[in-house]
Each structure stands twice: as C-alpha cells, then as structure tokens.
Write a protein that holds these residues in place. Sequence first.
Motif, PDB file in Angstrom:
ATOM      1  N   ILE A  98       0.835  -1.199   0.000  1.00  0.00           N
ATOM      2  CA  ILE A  98       0.000   0.000   0.000  1.00  0.00           C
ATOM      3  C   ILE A  98       0.871   1.250   0.000  1.00  0.00           C
ATOM      4  CG2 ILE A  98      -1.634   1.345   1.382  1.00  0.00           C
ATOM      5  CD1 ILE A  98      -2.855  -1.427   2.199  1.00  0.00           C
ATOM      6  N   ILE A  99       1.917   1.257   0.807  1.00  0.00           N
ATOM      7  CA  ILE A  99       2.839   2.392   0.836  1.00  0.00           C
ATOM      8  C   ILE A  99       3.474   2.572  -0.541  1.00  0.00           C
ATOM      9  CG2 ILE A  99       4.942   3.325   1.873  1.00  0.00           C
ATOM     10  CD1 ILE A  99       2.446   3.282   3.751  1.00  0.00           C
ATOM     11  N   HIS A 100       3.792   1.477  -1.186  1.00  0.00           N
ATOM     12  CA  HIS A 100       4.362   1.535  -2.543  1.00  0.00           C
ATOM     13  C   HIS A 100       3.350   2.150  -3.520  1.00  0.00           C
ATOM     14  CE1 HIS A 100       6.980   0.510  -5.835  1.00  0.00           C
ATOM     15  NE2 HIS A 100       5.994  -0.142  -6.433  1.00  0.00           N
ATOM     16  N   GLU A 101       2.072   1.770  -3.407  1.00  0.00           N
ATOM     17  CA  GLU A 101       1.024   2.353  -4.255  1.00  0.00           C
ATOM     18  C   GLU A 101       0.941   3.865  -4.055  1.00  0.00           C
ATOM     19  OE1 GLU A 101      -2.913   0.519  -4.303  1.00  0.00           O
ATOM     20  OE2 GLU A 101      -1.996  -1.280  -3.464  1.00  0.00           O
ATOM     21  N   ILE A 102       1.034   4.302  -2.798  1.00  0.00           N
ATOM     22  CA  ILE A 102       1.006   5.737  -2.501  1.00  0.00           C
ATOM     23  C   ILE A 102       2.185   6.429  -3.163  1.00  0.00           C
ATOM     24  CG2 ILE A 102       1.237   7.475  -0.669  1.00  0.00           C
ATOM     25  CD1 ILE A 102      -0.355   5.536   1.149  1.00  0.00           C
ATOM     26  N   ASP A 103       3.350   5.824  -3.072  1.00  0.00           N
ATOM     27  CA  ASP A 103       4.560   6.388  -3.678  1.00  0.00           C
ATOM     28  C   ASP A 103       4.406   6.554  -5.188  1.00  0.00           C
ATOM     29  OD1 ASP A 103       7.242   7.341  -3.580  1.00  0.00           O
ATOM     30  OD2 ASP A 103       7.942   5.371  -4.260  1.00  0.00           O
ATOM     31  N   ILE A 104       3.874   5.542  -5.849  1.00  0.00           N
ATOM     32  CA  ILE A 104       3.665   5.599  -7.302  1.00  0.00           C
ATOM     33  C   ILE A 104       2.657   6.698  -7.646  1.00  0.00           C
ATOM     34  CG2 ILE A 104       2.683   4.348  -9.278  1.00  0.00           C
ATOM     35  CD1 ILE A 104       3.954   1.801  -8.043  1.00  0.00           C
ATOM     36  N   PHE A 105       1.581   6.781  -6.872  1.00  0.00           N
ATOM     37  CA  PHE A 105       0.567   7.807  -7.112  1.00  0.00           C
ATOM     38  C   PHE A 105       1.178   9.201  -6.964  1.00  0.00           C
ATOM     39  CE2 PHE A 105      -3.103  10.471  -6.121  1.00  0.00           C
ATOM     40  CZ  PHE A 105      -4.032  10.025  -7.028  1.00  0.00           C
ATOM     41  N   LEU A 106       2.022   9.382  -5.950  1.00  0.00           N
ATOM     42  CA  LEU A 106       2.679  10.675  -5.753  1.00  0.00           C
ATOM     43  C   LEU A 106       3.587  11.015  -6.931  1.00  0.00           C
ATOM     44  CD1 LEU A 106       3.591  10.509  -1.968  1.00  0.00           C
ATOM     45  CD2 LEU A 106       1.912  12.013  -3.053  1.00  0.00           C
ATOM     46  N   GLU A 107       4.329  10.036  -7.423  1.00  0.00           N
ATOM     47  CA  GLU A 107       5.195  10.272  -8.579  1.00  0.00           C
ATOM     48  C   GLU A 107       4.362  10.705  -9.794  1.00  0.00           C
ATOM     49  OE1 GLU A 107       7.662   6.881  -9.336  1.00  0.00           O
ATOM     50  OE2 GLU A 107       8.627   7.022  -7.386  1.00  0.00           O
ATOM     51  N   LYS A 108       3.251  10.018 -10.026  1.00  0.00           N
ATOM     52  CA  LYS A 108       2.395  10.370 -11.163  1.00  0.00           C
ATOM     53  C   LYS A 108       1.794  11.763 -11.005  1.00  0.00           C
ATOM     54  CE  LYS A 108       1.030   5.709 -12.462  1.00  0.00           C
ATOM     55  NZ  LYS A 108      -0.102   4.773 -12.579  1.00  0.00           N
ATOM     56  N   SER A 109       1.461  12.131  -9.768  1.00  0.00           N
ATOM     57  CA  SER A 109       0.835  13.432  -9.535  1.00  0.00           C
ATOM     58  C   SER A 109       1.801  14.585  -9.793  1.00  0.00           C
ATOM     59  CB  SER A 109       0.287  13.519  -8.106  1.00  0.00           C
ATOM     60  OG  SER A 109       1.335  13.652  -7.168  1.00  0.00           O
ATOM     61  N   MET A 110       3.094  14.311  -9.799  1.00  0.00           N
ATOM     62  CA  MET A 110       4.084  15.354 -10.021  1.00  0.00           C
ATOM     63  C   MET A 110       4.370  15.595 -11.504  1.00  0.00           C
ATOM     64  SD  MET A 110       6.860  14.996  -7.047  1.00  0.00           S
ATOM     65  CE  MET A 110       6.535  13.790  -5.795  1.00  0.00           C
ATOM     66  N   LEU A 111       3.828  14.756 -12.378  1.00  0.00           N
ATOM     67  CA  LEU A 111       4.044  14.931 -13.805  1.00  0.00           C
ATOM     68  C   LEU A 111       3.320  16.179 -14.292  1.00  0.00           C
ATOM     69  CD1 LEU A 111       3.502  11.262 -15.014  1.00  0.00           C
ATOM     70  CD2 LEU A 111       5.689  12.434 -14.688  1.00  0.00           C
ATOM     71  N   ARG A 112       3.915  16.885 -15.216  1.00  0.00           N
ATOM     72  CA  ARG A 112       3.298  18.109 -15.736  1.00  0.00           C
ATOM     73  C   ARG A 112       1.947  17.849 -16.385  1.00  0.00           C
ATOM     74  NH1 ARG A 112       7.448  22.393 -18.156  1.00  0.00           N
ATOM     75  NH2 ARG A 112       8.721  22.569 -16.286  1.00  0.00           N
ATOM     76  N   THR A 113       1.774  16.688 -16.969  1.00  0.00           N
ATOM     77  CA  THR A 113       0.526  16.365 -17.665  1.00  0.00           C
ATOM     78  C   THR A 113      -0.546  15.808 -16.731  1.00  0.00           C
ATOM     79  OG1 THR A 113       1.373  14.177 -18.198  1.00  0.00           O
ATOM     80  CG2 THR A 113       1.717  15.914 -19.845  1.00  0.00           C
ATOM     81  N   SER A 114      -0.226  15.708 -15.457  1.00  0.00           N
ATOM     82  CA  SER A 114      -1.155  15.121 -14.497  1.00  0.00           C
ATOM     83  C   SER A 114      -2.391  15.992 -14.311  1.00  0.00           C
ATOM     84  CB  SER A 114      -0.460  14.937 -13.140  1.00  0.00           C
ATOM     85  OG  SER A 114      -1.376  14.460 -12.200  1.00  0.00           O
ATOM     86  N   LYS A 115      -3.532  15.335 -14.250  1.00  0.00           N
ATOM     87  CA  LYS A 115      -4.808  16.013 -13.996  1.00  0.00           C
ATOM     88  C   LYS A 115      -5.273  15.765 -12.561  1.00  0.00           C
ATOM     89  CE  LYS A 115      -5.585  17.091 -18.402  1.00  0.00           C
ATOM     90  NZ  LYS A 115      -4.842  18.184 -18.898  1.00  0.00           N
ATOM     91  N   ILE A 116      -4.394  15.211 -11.743  1.00  0.00           N
ATOM     92  CA  ILE A 116      -4.735  14.880 -10.365  1.00  0.00           C
ATOM     93  C   ILE A 116      -4.810  16.174  -9.546  1.00  0.00           C
ATOM     94  CG2 ILE A 116      -3.965  13.686  -8.276  1.00  0.00           C
ATOM     95  CD1 ILE A 116      -2.507  11.698 -10.170  1.00  0.00           C
TER      96      ILE A 116
END
Length: 48
Positions: free
Chosen positions: A7-25
């Motif tokens: 679960i902690i790993h899932e959170i880490d991946i989500f955080l990485e994706k949220s930092m992308l310029r194209t992210s809509k999160i």
Amino acid sequence: MSDASAIIHEIDIFLEKSMLRTSKITREDLIRFIEEKWAEADEEKYVW
C-alpha cells in the motif's frame, strides 16, 4: 512484501504520477487517495 508495504508503494507511485506536468490529479484527489490507502494500511496492523 506485506500488504502495508504494498500500500505504501502504491502511494509512492501515485505521488510520482501526480508530479508529472501532464497530471490532472487535483489536490483533493491526492489527499483522498492517501487517506484511503493509509486507512487500508492501518487496518492491517489489527488483523493477525
């Protein structure tokens, strides 16, 4: 890997994706996701 670790790993991946310029999160999406996943990880410590 324990469920909490996964679960902690899932959170880490989500955080990485949220930092992308194209992210809509949104900030709300980020907070909701982390709170839900943290609750899942927290529940695991009470299940033996």
